[in-house]
Design an enzyme around this catalytic site. Structure first.
Site, PDB file in Angstrom:
ATOM      1  N   LYS A 255       3.962 -36.995  61.028  1.00 32.66           N
ATOM      2  CA  LYS A 255       3.342 -36.480  59.816  1.00 32.66           C
ATOM      3  C   LYS A 255       4.094 -37.058  58.638  1.00 32.66           C
ATOM      4  CE  LYS A 255       6.330 -32.498  59.396  1.00 32.66           C
ATOM      5  NZ  LYS A 255       6.512 -31.201  58.828  1.00 32.66           N
TER       6      LYS A 255
ATOM      7  N   MET B 178      14.443 -28.718  56.448  1.00 27.40           N
ATOM      8  CA  MET B 178      13.105 -28.538  55.862  1.00 27.40           C
ATOM      9  C   MET B 178      13.122 -27.585  54.677  1.00 27.40           C
ATOM     10  SD  MET B 178      10.950 -28.251  59.413  1.00 27.40           S
ATOM     11  CE  MET B 178      12.054 -27.112  60.217  1.00 27.40           C
TER      12      MET B 178
ATOM     13  N   ASP C  60       7.451 -39.919  66.308  1.00 25.61           N
ATOM     14  CA  ASP C  60       7.289 -39.128  65.091  1.00 25.61           C
ATOM     15  C   ASP C  60       7.642 -39.904  63.835  1.00 25.61           C
ATOM     16  OD1 ASP C  60       6.524 -36.802  66.171  1.00 25.61           O
ATOM     17  OD2 ASP C  60       8.482 -35.815  66.102  1.00 25.61           O
TER      18      ASP C  60
HETATM   19  N1  SAH Z   1      14.861 -32.314  65.319  1.00 26.57           N
HETATM   20  C1  SAH Z   1      15.298 -32.755  64.031  1.00 26.57           C
HETATM   21  C2  SAH Z   1      14.852 -31.848  62.918  1.00 26.57           C
HETATM   22  C3  SAH Z   1      13.360 -31.803  62.758  1.00 26.57           C
HETATM   23  S1  SAH Z   1      12.827 -30.787  61.445  1.00 26.57           S
HETATM   24  C4  SAH Z   1      16.818 -32.917  64.063  1.00 26.57           C
HETATM   25  O1  SAH Z   1      17.472 -32.465  64.997  1.00 26.57           O
HETATM   26  O2  SAH Z   1      17.357 -33.527  63.153  1.00 26.57           O
HETATM   27  C5  SAH Z   1      12.648 -31.946  60.136  1.00 26.57           C
HETATM   28  C6  SAH Z   1      13.770 -31.791  59.146  1.00 26.57           C
HETATM   29  O3  SAH Z   1      14.922 -32.414  59.630  1.00 26.57           O
HETATM   30  C7  SAH Z   1      13.545 -32.444  57.822  1.00 26.57           C
HETATM   31  O4  SAH Z   1      12.737 -31.679  56.973  1.00 26.57           O
HETATM   32  C8  SAH Z   1      14.958 -32.520  57.290  1.00 26.57           C
HETATM   33  O5  SAH Z   1      15.388 -31.270  56.822  1.00 26.57           O
HETATM   34  C9  SAH Z   1      15.718 -32.808  58.555  1.00 26.57           C
HETATM   35  N2  SAH Z   1      16.038 -34.232  58.726  1.00 26.57           N
HETATM   36  C10 SAH Z   1      15.681 -35.024  59.730  1.00 26.57           C
HETATM   37  N3  SAH Z   1      16.216 -36.250  59.589  1.00 26.57           N
HETATM   38  C11 SAH Z   1      16.941 -36.210  58.463  1.00 26.57           C
HETATM   39  C12 SAH Z   1      17.761 -37.147  57.771  1.00 26.57           C
HETATM   40  N4  SAH Z   1      17.940 -38.404  58.223  1.00 26.57           N
HETATM   41  N5  SAH Z   1      18.376 -36.750  56.646  1.00 26.57           N
HETATM   42  C13 SAH Z   1      18.227 -35.502  56.166  1.00 26.57           C
HETATM   43  N6  SAH Z   1      17.458 -34.588  56.765  1.00 26.57           N
HETATM   44  C14 SAH Z   1      16.835 -34.927  57.904  1.00 26.57           C
END
Ligand code: SAH
Length: 512
Positions: free
Chosen positions: A57, A171, A35
């Site tokens: 995406k 998000m 991803d």
């Molecule tokens: N499965 C992922 C979340 C996926 S949804 C997890 O557990 O982290 C995608 C969202 O994750 C993004 O829109 C953001 O809100 C958050 N996200 C993922 N990586 C991030 C990062 N390094 N810093 C801040 N937000 C992050």
């Protein structure tokens, strides 16, 4: 025989937060499906021949629809492949990992889930915010901020959320004004501390802190965009005391590393430990010399030399390869004295079971000559296996002291062509510092740029916009000859000292 899909959490970004089990899965993967939010650095853990499929995406643009991803995973498993499905954070935290697992389960295909460190906890943590703390709250909720809070039939229960101590929104950047408004409308005090953390755990992490009332405006003013985590609650107030990541000496600094790919890792690792974002641009690649005959010949007659003089780890490596090719090992060196230019070269020898008789006082040719002055070299036969292009001061001075010096080319350094593109991109994106570890890295770096690029670099180095750091006086002199201004040069000419000096430079800059 059907294969298996490992749904693996890639963690929040910092590669150090990836799990051991995830790494073991990647090591045996035949296909990796990854991803946008999975750190691409992790892909290097998969075998070189493993197929890598990007289904991420960016900017809301899915390259593949979820159903297509589900089908892809199922088809790969049905074809007998060992597949790693690498997803940002944890696969089951707002990652649609559950849907992918269900698709596999329904087709009777084998899968396993390897949880990851979710950004929902890690991004706040690296921003100095514990998601729970007895002093502030006893509960935490994770919420998707993706859902339009205004839409009829929203499943988000704002009334109950307003009563929970810590709220973590994923998000949620676009909807931030609505989220904050809804919480306040349902009774959350307007002065509740709140923060948004973008690219949490990465060197480019950025945090904006405020209150429920003013965070949306501050986030907009700062231009903070996805991916970001938003935390609402008294825990945000602990940030002033508990912040460590953003206080690292090189935090947020983009540093270009110009060493060979093989040699870069130690320097890059040390810089990253201090919080730097590292751009590795290997401006130098090592290859065998155009003519390997002189070195091969010298190894045939190796027993006849009184001195072996090494000026780089590359020279040591090339020499021992040639020695092995001549059918010999280090026992053939027993009567020769061995001199090295510095500790790294000494370590390269130590790895091959040899202890140098002499390490240069200062780690340049002049220092080596100074140390060698204690020995009577009249009539001594000395072998100097080194780069095809190198300074003459060492062999000439040794010859003037009566030594019979044989200089043999052991390796050549060249500028790898793919570095030019990486360098152009780095110049466009901007960087705070460049590290040079030899004159050839300076020469090659400049050779990779066009005239405009060279002038730009000279201008930035002179204005202090880019800090050029050189490992020692010879490298600095080469840089200055080309018009570059050197801002950092350590007292000892080693990688450790270079990193320390660079950190001190930026610490002083931050204080002024
Ligand atoms: N499965 C992922 C979340 C996926 S949804 C997890 O557990 O982290 C995608 C969202 O994750 C993004 O829109 C953001 O809100 C958050 N996200 C993922 N990586 C991030 C990062 N390094 N810093 C801040 N937000 C992050």
């Amino acid at each position: 025989m059907s294969g298996k899909v490992y749904l693996v959490g890639a963690g929040p970004g910092d590669p150090g937060l990836f799990t051991l089990k995830g790494a073991a899965c990647l090591k045996k993967a035949q296909v990796v499906v990854y991803d946008y939010l999975a750190n691409p650095e992790l892909l290097a853990l998969a075998p070189a021949q493993a197929e890598r499929i990007y289904v991420g995406k960016k900017g809301g643009q899915h390259t593949k629809r979820q159903e297509d991803i589900n089908r892809l995973l199922c088809d790969l498993a049905a074809a007998g492949k060992t597949v790693v499905r690498l997803k940002g954070g944890d696969p089951y935290v707002f990652g649609r990992g559950g849907e992918e697992a269900s698709a596999l389960a329904r087709r009777g295909l084998a899968f396993e889930v390897v949880p990851g460190v979710t950004s929902a906890i890690a991004a706040p943590s690296y921003a100095g915010i514990p998601v729970t703390d007895r002093r502030a709250t006893t509960e935490v909720a994770f919420i998707t901020g993706h859902e339009d809070p205004g839409k009829p039939g929203s499943t988000i229960n704002w009334a109950s959320l307003a009563g929970i101590g810590s709220l973590v929104f994923l998000m949620g950047v676009k909807n931030l004004p609505h989220i904050c408004a809804q919480l306040m409308a349902h009774g959350k005090p307007a002065d509740t501390p709140a923060a948004a953390v973008r690219w949490g755990t990465m060197p480019r992490q950025r945090t904006v802190a405020g209150t429920l009332a003013d965070l949306p405006k501050k986030v907009e003013a700062a231009g903070l965009k996805a991916p970001a985590i938003t935390i609402v609650g008294q825990v945000v107030g602990l940030r002033d005391e508990l912040l460590w990541f953003e206080r690292l000496p090189l935090f947020g600094r983009r540093v270009v590393v110009t060493r060979t790919r093989e040699q870069a890792s130690r320097l890059s690792g040390q810089l990253r430990e201090l919080g730097a974002e590292v751009l590795e641009i290997p401006t130098i690649a090592v290859r065998p010399p155009a003519d390997g005959q002189p070195l091969a010949q010298a190894c045939q007659n190796i027993e006849g030399y009184d001195w072996l003089i090494f000026t780089s780890p590359n020279g040591v490596k090339a020499f021992f390869n040639a020695l092995a090719e001549a059918g010999k090992d280090c026992r053939a060196l027993h009567r020769a004295k061995v001199a090295v230019i510095g500790p790294a070269t000494g370590q390269a020898l130590a790895k091959r079971g040899l202890k140098p008789d002499l390490v240069a006082r200062t780690f340049v040719a002049e220092g080596l000559l100074q140390s060698l002055a204690e020995y009577d070299l009249a009539g001594a036969k000395a072998l100097l296996p080194r780069a095809a292009q190198a300074r003459e001061v060492l062999p000439e001075t040794l010859a003037s002291r009566g030594a019979k010096v044989e200089v043999v080319p052991a390796y050549e350094t060249v500028a790898p062509p793919e570095a030019a593109k990486a360098l152009r991109e780095a110049l466009e994106q901007g960087f705070d510092a460049v590290t040079f570890t030899s004159s050839s890295t300076v020469e090659n770096f400049l050779a990779l740029l066009d005239q405009a690029g060279r002038e730009e670099l000279i201008r930035r180095s002179q204005s202090g916009q880019a800090c050029l750091a050189s490992i020692g006086p010879i490298t600095s002199e080469t840089a200055r000859r080309h018009g570059l201004a050197i801002a950092v040069e350590p007292a000892a000419y080693t990688i450790d000292a270079l990193v320390e000096a660079l950190a001190a430079h930026f610490a002083a800059k931050a204080d002024s």
